[in-house]
Design an enzyme around this catalytic site. Sequence first.
Site, PDB file in Angstrom:
ATOM      1  N   THR A  13      43.326  36.515 -16.136  1.00 31.65           N
ATOM      2  CA  THR A  13      43.639  35.279 -15.422  1.00 31.65           C
ATOM      3  C   THR A  13      42.410  34.373 -15.410  1.00 31.65           C
ATOM      4  O   THR A  13      41.279  34.827 -15.252  1.00 31.65           O
ATOM      5  CB  THR A  13      44.107  35.554 -13.984  1.00 31.65           C
ATOM      6  OG1 THR A  13      43.022  36.066 -13.201  1.00 31.65           O
ATOM      7  CG2 THR A  13      45.262  36.549 -13.974  1.00 31.65           C
ATOM      8  N   GLY A  14      42.652  33.067 -15.603  1.00 29.92           N
ATOM      9  CA  GLY A  14      41.541  32.127 -15.651  1.00 29.92           C
ATOM     10  C   GLY A  14      40.560  32.457 -16.761  1.00 29.92           C
ATOM     11  O   GLY A  14      39.354  32.301 -16.596  1.00 29.92           O
ATOM     12  N   GLY A  18      33.851  30.995 -18.228  1.00 28.69           N
ATOM     13  CA  GLY A  18      33.070  31.886 -17.384  1.00 28.69           C
ATOM     14  C   GLY A  18      33.207  33.362 -17.707  1.00 28.69           C
ATOM     15  O   GLY A  18      33.342  33.769 -18.866  1.00 28.69           O
ATOM     16  N   ILE A  19      33.166  34.176 -16.666  1.00 34.09           N
ATOM     17  CA  ILE A  19      33.255  35.620 -16.830  1.00 34.09           C
ATOM     18  C   ILE A  19      34.602  36.009 -17.433  1.00 34.09           C
ATOM     19  O   ILE A  19      34.680  36.908 -18.271  1.00 34.09           O
ATOM     20  CB  ILE A  19      33.018  36.330 -15.479  1.00 34.09           C
ATOM     21  CG1 ILE A  19      31.563  36.158 -15.046  1.00 34.09           C
ATOM     22  CG2 ILE A  19      33.353  37.821 -15.571  1.00 34.09           C
ATOM     23  CD1 ILE A  19      31.241  36.726 -13.673  1.00 34.09           C
ATOM     24  N   GLY A  20      35.660  35.332 -17.022  1.00 35.17           N
ATOM     25  CA  GLY A  20      36.973  35.616 -17.586  1.00 35.17           C
ATOM     26  C   GLY A  20      36.992  35.424 -19.088  1.00 35.17           C
ATOM     27  O   GLY A  20      37.563  36.244 -19.827  1.00 35.17           O
ATOM     28  N   SER A 139      32.566  40.371  -6.486  1.00 38.37           N
ATOM     29  CA  SER A 139      31.235  39.770  -6.543  1.00 38.37           C
ATOM     30  C   SER A 139      30.270  40.593  -5.707  1.00 38.37           C
ATOM     31  O   SER A 139      30.680  41.285  -4.766  1.00 38.37           O
ATOM     32  CB  SER A 139      31.280  38.341  -5.985  1.00 38.37           C
ATOM     33  OG  SER A 139      29.992  37.855  -5.685  1.00 38.37           O
ATOM     34  N   TYR A 152      33.496  32.606   0.643  1.00 36.87           N
ATOM     35  CA  TYR A 152      33.435  33.320  -0.633  1.00 36.87           C
ATOM     36  C   TYR A 152      33.208  34.809  -0.395  1.00 36.87           C
ATOM     37  O   TYR A 152      33.934  35.657  -0.934  1.00 36.87           O
ATOM     38  CB  TYR A 152      32.311  32.739  -1.482  1.00 36.87           C
ATOM     39  CG  TYR A 152      32.122  33.423  -2.821  1.00 36.87           C
ATOM     40  CD1 TYR A 152      33.005  33.194  -3.866  1.00 36.87           C
ATOM     41  CD2 TYR A 152      31.050  34.288  -3.041  1.00 36.87           C
ATOM     42  CE1 TYR A 152      32.835  33.813  -5.105  1.00 36.87           C
ATOM     43  CE2 TYR A 152      30.869  34.909  -4.262  1.00 36.87           C
ATOM     44  CZ  TYR A 152      31.759  34.670  -5.291  1.00 36.87           C
ATOM     45  OH  TYR A 152      31.585  35.295  -6.505  1.00 36.87           O
TER      46      TYR A 152
END
Length: 260
Positions: A13-14, A18-20, A139, A152
């Site tokens: 997902t996403g 970035g990390i995805g 995270s 967050y």
Amino acid sequence: MDFGVKGKIVVVTGGATGIGRAIAEAFHGEGAIVIINGRNQDKLDKACAELGQNAHGVVADLLTAEGAQTLADFAAGFGPVDYLVNNIGIFDVNDFFEVSDSRWTEYFEHNLMTAIRISRIVLKDMLARNLGSVCFISSEGAIRSIGNMTPYSVTKTAMLGLGRSLAELTRGTNVRVTNYMPGSTATESVQRYFEGLAKEQGKSVDDTLRDFYKEVQPSNLRRSLIDPAMHGRGVVQLMTNTAMNGVTHRADGGTIHSII
């Protein structure tokens, strides 16, 4: 090393940035068929073109149940989902006393409910087939609670609880659920943050990062941002290791003082 994912269906997902994106790239490099979602077709098309011929994107907004079903249906067109990576999330620096109720709701919707909606569909099918692996991208902030990023940290902590709770549903099956906990990573959004901070402080980005690790994260052993590609490799290893279930894998650069 052959991780045994060639021809397998992977949903990230996403996964356009970035990390995805790094996770999608790592799975694709191992021969998997990778499905990514987002809200911008052009970005998805660009990402898929760069990833390769076995990457496919679909506009599907997981902030809605309809979007989650759209993603699940699109992935099903390629076959049963073998790996689901819940990667969508937002972050910003804020003052707890100034964060509105609506902003808190946005955090829970992005960082938790997006994962809940798609997992509710995909994990159920995995259990019915008695095969599959789900990973939640949390995270270091979930454990190293951050005072100026409270929403967050709270939502990422909740994600750890979600992952472990869902792992309990897999008892005695060939389905696994894990959490992956990256530290500060050189994604586009993080780099933009430090560039903005450097400009605000009248310093170079290198000096800003040096001071960040000296003053904000003095326990960090790397003293540098992590290459997203390292997380791509780490997630593939975690999700294909049948000995790993109900666990949280730390990849935080040694920031958190713990031996486990």
